[in-house]
Design an enzyme around this catalytic site. Structure first.
Site, PDB file in Angstrom:
ATOM      1  N   THR A 185     -17.507  -3.626 -37.604  1.00  0.00           N
ATOM      2  CA  THR A 185     -17.110  -2.347 -38.211  1.00  0.00           C
ATOM      3  C   THR A 185     -17.617  -2.167 -39.642  1.00  0.00           C
ATOM      4  O   THR A 185     -17.442  -1.094 -40.223  1.00  0.00           O
ATOM      5  CB  THR A 185     -15.573  -2.221 -38.258  1.00  0.00           C
ATOM      6  OG1 THR A 185     -15.065  -3.302 -39.041  1.00  0.00           O
ATOM      7  CG2 THR A 185     -14.959  -2.244 -36.878  1.00  0.00           C
ATOM      8  N   LYS A 186     -18.215  -3.182 -40.229  1.00  0.00           N
ATOM      9  CA  LYS A 186     -18.677  -3.055 -41.629  1.00  0.00           C
ATOM     10  C   LYS A 186     -19.910  -2.145 -41.688  1.00  0.00           C
ATOM     11  O   LYS A 186     -20.549  -1.880 -40.663  1.00  0.00           O
ATOM     12  CB  LYS A 186     -18.988  -4.436 -42.213  1.00  0.00           C
ATOM     13  CG  LYS A 186     -17.812  -5.412 -42.179  1.00  0.00           C
ATOM     14  CD  LYS A 186     -16.692  -5.036 -43.141  1.00  0.00           C
ATOM     15  CE  LYS A 186     -15.368  -5.592 -42.700  1.00  0.00           C
ATOM     16  NZ  LYS A 186     -14.889  -6.747 -43.419  1.00  0.00           N
TER      17      LYS A 186
END
Ligand SMILES: *Cc1c(COP(=O)(O)O)cnc(C)c1O
Length: 371
Positions: A185-186
């Site tokens: 998700t980064k």
């Protein structure tokens, strides 16, 4: 229609061909751990952030642990950090045997308040661990100048901020070392776990390269110089991340533009939109607003199919795992008040304008119903 907080599958769709080729290249190479892809990514990321050396590791948490360890932070030492972050930041400090000392945050930027560092420092302080939270750089001028006065090590937790700038300089190049996470998700996320340390210090880089392979000698992995870890970035992740790094600036820019649209559309509503300081260029890892009725607003949006999340609803000094440190409700009032008000609205590079309009419509209708 459901509106997700982020859309990883959508992003994959836009680069599917390139990622597949990169992954196949690794599968066919027969080299899966610490090979040419990891070396190339280390150079590319270090170059991207102007930071000297890159060291790929298994995840962003290990990146913090190994760096603190390599910097000689351990039992009896204190590390100044923020309570308003993901748990891993302070966990890493405890993991090497040191004590996290939480410094309250700035109410506008949500980053640790550099004016309080002096006050919280003691003879045991060894390092400062600022986090560039939600993608906005901490005040690194003040952090670094305070650290220099006391010879404290500065480790930037840049897990959420790859590509952000502070005073025209890339985050990750401002302290003694910095860490990134490639959790999916980064802003630069892989297809599994991954992390990287960058540092201008060649000795530190050499030590980190040894630590990630059981403390072994770089020339002979069966000679162990120190007690280390097994923490490597793998070739498959590195190959995919090299594809994605090429798009990172474009994706970060798309996030900024969507954030701007949210800012405009939310301006008349009783919520607080993100403040970005003049010196900073945020990556908008998350688009965070404050609402006095946070939980009710979240429940209302959920009913309309709009996903939100409360980052971070428990400040770290009040987490059960840190109970032994002796903090109480009221110890760090700014972080505690934010923890009750902040929520993330859907934001990702591919988000459509109409989705943003829909989310804002939901927020507006919530307030029309409650005021
Ligand atoms: C994600 C994150 C980490 C940990 O990274 P992992 O790769 O999940 O181990 C550390 N610090 C912050 C601020 C993060 O957001």
């Amino acid at each position: 229609m459901k509106t997700p907080l982020m859309d990883l599958k959508g992003q994959y769709g836009s680069i599917q061909e390139e990622v597949s080729q990169a992954v196949l290249r690794v599968l066919e190479s027969g080299h899966y751990i610490l090979g040419p892809e990891v070396r190339a990514l280390e150079e590319e990321v270090a170059h991207y952030v102007s930071a000297g050396h890159g060291i790929g590791v298994a995840n962003g948490t290990d990146a913090l642990v190994l760096t603190l360890d390599a910097a000689g932070v351990g039992q009896g030492d204190e590390v100044l950090t923020t309570p308003f972050t993901f748990f891993a930041t302070a966990e890493a400090i405890s993991r090497v045997g040191a004590t996290p000392v939480f410094v309250d945050v700035d109410p506008q930027t949500y980053n640790l308040d550099a004016n309080q560092l002096e006050l919280k420092g003691t003879a045991k302080t060894k390092a400062i661990l600022p986090v560039h939270i939600f993608g906005q750089p901490a005040n690194m001028d003040d952090v670094v100048s305070c650290a220099r006065d006391h010879e404290w090590f500065v480790l930037e937790d840049a897990a959420q901020a790859i590509g952000a700038d502070w005073n025209g300089r890339r985050v990750g190049s401002l302290g003694d070392a910095a860490t990134f996470s490639f959790f999916p998700t980064k802003n630069l996320g892989g297809y599994g776990d991954g992390g990287m340390i960058v540092t201008p210090d060649e000795n530190l880089a050499t030590k980190l390269r040894s630590l990630r392979v059981h403390g072994s000698d770089p020339a002979n992995k069966y000679i162990n110089r120190r007690i280390g870890y097994n923490s490597r970035l793998d070739e498959l992740q590195a190959a995919a991340l090299r594809v994605k790094l090429k798009y990172l600036d474009e994706w970060n820019q798309a996030r900024r533009e969507s954030a701007q649209l949210y800012d405009q559309l939310l301006a008349e509503l009783p919520v607080t939109t993100p403040y970005v300081s003049e010196e900073a260029n945020s990556t908008y890892h998350l688009y965070i607003i404050q609402s006095e009725q946070r939980d009710e607003l979240m429940a209302y949006l959920r009913k309309r199919g709009i996903a939100t999340n409360a980052y971070y609803s428990i400040p770290l000094h009040l987490q059960e795992a840190f109970h032994g440190l002796g903090y109480q409700e009221g110890s760090l009032p700014v972080a505690e008040s934010l923890a009750k008000r902040t929520l993330a609205l859907p934001l990702y590079p591919e988000i459509k304008e109409e989705t943003i309009y829909q989310v804002v419509k939901g927020v507006k209708e919530f307030y029309q119903g409650t005021i």
